[in-house]
Write an enzyme that holds these catalytic residues in place. Structure first.
Site, mmCIF file in Angstrom:
data_model
loop_
_atom_site.group_PDB
_atom_site.id
_atom_site.type_symbol
_atom_site.label_atom_id
_atom_site.label_comp_id
_atom_site.label_asym_id
_atom_site.label_seq_id
_atom_site.Cartn_x
_atom_site.Cartn_y
_atom_site.Cartn_z
ATOM 1 N N HIS A 241 0.856 -1.187 0.000
ATOM 2 C CA HIS A 241 0.000 0.000 0.000
ATOM 3 C C HIS A 241 0.895 1.242 0.000
ATOM 4 O O HIS A 241 1.843 1.310 0.778
ATOM 5 C CB HIS A 241 -0.865 -0.016 1.275
ATOM 6 N N CYS A 279 -3.556 2.609 -4.549
ATOM 7 C CA CYS A 279 -4.502 3.380 -3.744
ATOM 8 C C CYS A 279 -4.585 4.791 -4.314
ATOM 9 O O CYS A 279 -3.703 5.623 -4.074
ATOM 10 C CB CYS A 279 -4.101 3.411 -2.271
ATOM 11 N N HIS A 306 -7.511 0.453 -4.755
ATOM 12 C CA HIS A 306 -8.380 1.200 -3.838
ATOM 13 C C HIS A 306 -8.882 2.412 -4.604
ATOM 14 O O HIS A 306 -8.085 3.267 -4.988
ATOM 15 C CB HIS A 306 -7.591 1.724 -2.627
ATOM 16 N N ASP A 349 -12.590 2.796 -1.201
ATOM 17 C CA ASP A 349 -11.807 2.992 0.008
ATOM 18 C C ASP A 349 -12.353 4.232 0.695
ATOM 19 O O ASP A 349 -12.397 5.304 0.099
ATOM 20 C CB ASP A 349 -10.346 3.196 -0.401
ATOM 21 N N HIS A 350 -12.770 4.082 1.894
ATOM 22 C CA HIS A 350 -13.345 5.176 2.693
ATOM 23 C C HIS A 350 -14.610 5.713 2.031
ATOM 24 O O HIS A 350 -14.817 5.555 0.841
ATOM 25 C CB HIS A 350 -12.373 6.347 2.892
ATOM 26 N N TYR A 366 -14.713 4.095 7.400
ATOM 27 C CA TYR A 366 -15.379 2.876 6.931
ATOM 28 C C TYR A 366 -16.867 2.853 7.279
ATOM 29 O O TYR A 366 -17.369 1.930 7.922
ATOM 30 C CB TYR A 366 -14.631 1.645 7.451
HETATM 31 C C1 DNO Z 1 -6.608 2.842 5.471
HETATM 32 C C2 DNO Z 1 -5.999 1.691 4.795
HETATM 33 C C3 DNO Z 1 -4.620 1.331 5.317
HETATM 34 C C4 DNO Z 1 -4.175 0.014 4.699
HETATM 35 C C5 DNO Z 1 -2.822 -0.445 5.172
HETATM 36 C C6 DNO Z 1 -2.401 -1.685 4.418
HETATM 37 O O1 DNO Z 1 -7.764 3.082 5.340
HETATM 38 O O2 DNO Z 1 -5.987 1.873 3.433
HETATM 39 O O3 DNO Z 1 -4.667 1.239 6.699
HETATM 40 O O4 DNO Z 1 -5.080 -0.984 5.031
HETATM 41 O O5 DNO Z 1 -1.875 0.512 4.992
HETATM 42 O O6 DNO Z 1 -1.406 -2.343 5.152
#
Ligand code: DNO
Length: 397
Positions: A241, A279, A306, A349-350, A366
Site C-alpha cells: 500500500h 490506492c 483502492h 476505500d473510505h 469505513y
Molecule cells: C486505510 C488503509 C490502510 C491500509 C494499510 C495496508 O484506510 O488503506 O490502513 O489498510 O496501509 O497495510
C-alpha cells in the site's frame, strides 16, 4: 471490468455479509484481525474465516493486511524469525486459495488524518488532513526534537496562534485522530484505551533513529527477496500500500510515495509477485502524483486497487472528496485498469459519514452509507466504461 470488493472487519463487524450481498459486493477484503502481529496465521483459522465468507455466497478475495512488524522494517534482531513466520502465513494462505496480500511498509504510523469528521455543507462529513494542526501535534504535543525544521515560518506562526485557543479536549481529539483511531483497528501499534499513547508513540519513533530512506529501502528489499520464493511456490501476489499521505512526516522515512519510489521497489525485487496496491486516494493526496500516469505505468504490476479521491486544499491540506471528483480521476483509472488488467479486485476505500452512520461506531472512514454511495458511483462509472469499450469509443485522458 473490476471485481467489486469491500473491506469487512470480520465476524464482529456491524456491517454483515448478508448486507454486503444485497448491495452487489462480490469479494471480501479482510484479515485475521484477532491474531497478534507477527504470529502465524494457521490454515485452520484461515479456512474457518474463508468458509464463513463462502457460506454467504461471497469469496475472500484479498487479505488486508498481513501486517509487517516494525522489527522487519527497522531490521531488529528478531527480524529473521518474524520473516520466517510471515512466510509460513503466506504459504498457509496460498494453500487455502487466498492469494492476494496487501501490506504496507510505513514505519510506526499507517495513514494520517487530523480530522475524522470534517463537516461538509450538506450535513455529511469526511476525513481531512490539516497541515497546521498536524504541525501542532508534532511540535507542541509530541515535542519531537528538530520538528520545527519541517515547517515554514508561516506554518509555525499559525501553530503558535492555535496554541492560544486550542482546548485540552481538542488536543486529546487530535491525538486520538492521528495516532489512535486511525491506527488501532488495523492491528496498529496503539489501541483505543491504551494509557498515554503519546509516550508509546515516542518510543516507537525512537526505534527509527538513524534509519533513513536508503536503510528502509534496503530493509524492504531484504523482506521482499526473502518471501518471494514462497510467493512463487504458492502463487501469492504481494501488493504494498502506498504511504498515506505520500510524503515524509515526523522525521520518519517513507519510501512508497511517488513514481520513482514505486519503480524502485518493483525493480529491486523484479518478480511479478512483488506488486502494488494502487490506492488512488493516497497517491492523489500528493500534488506530485498524477494517478492516471502512474496507473498506465504500473498497471501490469498492480494486484489490487483502492478507488478513492482527494482534493488538494490551500496550505498543504487535503480532503477526501467525492469518488466522482478530486485528483483521483477514478473513471480514468477504471478505463486504464479495465483495459490493461480486467478483473482486478477493487474496493471503494473510505466513504463519507452520512445518514446515521455517525452513531454506529464504525471505524474511521469505513462508514456503511457513505461507502455504499461510493460503490454505486463506481458501479455507474464501470458501466459507462464497459459501454465505451463495447462501442469501441476511445476517450482521451
Ligand atoms: C486505510 C488503509 C490502510 C491500509 C494499510 C495496508 O484506510 O488503506 O490502513 O489498510 O496501509 O497495510
Amino acid at each position: 471490468m473490476m471485481e467489486k470488493t469491500w473491506r469487512w472487519f470480520g465476524k464482529k463487524d456491524k456491517i454483515t455479509l448478508p448486507m454486503l450481498r444485497q448491495i452487489g459486493v462480490e469479494g471480501i477484503v479482510t484479515a485475521l484481525h484477532e491474531v497478534p502481529n507477527g504470529d502465524i496465521w494457521t490454515e485452520e483459522a484461515i479456512n474457518d474465516l474463508k468458509s464463513y465468507i463462502e457460506s454467504y455466497g461471497l469469496r475472500w478475495s484479498v487479505v488486508e493486511s498481513l501486517p509487517v512488524c516494525e522489527a522487519i522494517k527497522y531490521a531488529g534482531p528478531e527480524r529473521d524469525q518474524l520473516i520466517e513466520n510471515y512466510k509460513v502465513s503466506l504459504a498457509n494462505l496460498g494453500k487455502c486459495g487466498v492469494k492476494t496480500v496487501c501490506y504496507n511498509f510505513m514505519p510506526v504510523i499507517d495513514w494520517v488524518r487530523t480530522d475524522l469528521q470534517h463537516p461538509w455543507a450538506d450535513g455529511s462529513s469526511s476525513l481531512y488532513f490539516d497541515r497546521v494542526r498536524f504541525a501542532y501535534f508534532d511540535t507542541m504535543i509530541l515535542k519531537r526534537k528538530g520538528a520545527e525544521a519541517d515547517y515554514t515560518e508561516e506554518e509555525l506562526r499559525k501553530v503558535a496562534e492555535l496554541d492560544k485557543v486550542i482546548t485540552e479536549a481538542e488536543k486529546d481529539e487530535l491525538i486520538d485522530s492521528i495516532i489512535v483511531k486511525t491506527q488501532g483497528f488495523v492491528n496498529g501499534n496503539i489501541k483505543e484505551g491504551d494509557k498515554n499513547p503519546v509516550a508509546i508513540f515516542r518510543n516507537l519513533l525512537a526505534l527509527y533513529d538513524g534509519i533513513d530512506r536508503a536503510a528502509l529501502r534496503e530493509n524492504m528489499r531484504y523482506f521482499l527477496a526473502a518471501i518471494m520464493p514462497v510467493c512463487e511456490e504458492y502463487g501469492v501476489n504481494m501488493c504494498v500500500h502506498p504511504d498515506d499521505p505520500p510524503f515524509q512526516i515526523l522525521g520518519l522515512p517513507r519510501i512508497v510515495t511517488n513514481e520513482e519510489d514505486i519503480a524502485w521497489f518493483l525493480n529491486a525485487v523484479d518478480n511479478p509477485h512483488n506488486g502494488l496496491t494502487f490506492c488512488a486516494g493516497s497517491l492523489s493526496a500528493g500534488e506530485h502524483n498524477d494517478t492516471r500516469e502512474l496507473a498506465k505505468k504500473f498497471a501490469s504490476r498492480t494486484h489490487f486497487v483502492h478507488l478513492r479521491s482527494t482534493a488538494a486544499m490551500p496550505g498543504g491540506n487535503f480532503i477526501e472528496s467525492s469518488h466522482l471528483e478530486g485528483r483521483g480521476h477514478v473513471i480514468d483509472l477504471i478505463r486504464i485498469f479495465g483495459q490493461i488488467k480486467p478483473g482486478l479486485p477493487m474496493r471503494v476505500d473510505h466513504g463519507r459519514t452520512m445518514l446515521g452512520d455517525e452513531d454506529k461506531g464504525y471505524n474511521a472512514g469505513y462508514s456503511f452509507h457513505g461507502r455504499m454511495l461510493a460503490l454505486a458511483q463506481v458501479e455507474g462509472m464501470m458501466a459507462v466504461v464497459e459501454d465505451e469499450m463495447k462501442r469501441n469509443i476511445k476517450v482521451e485522458y
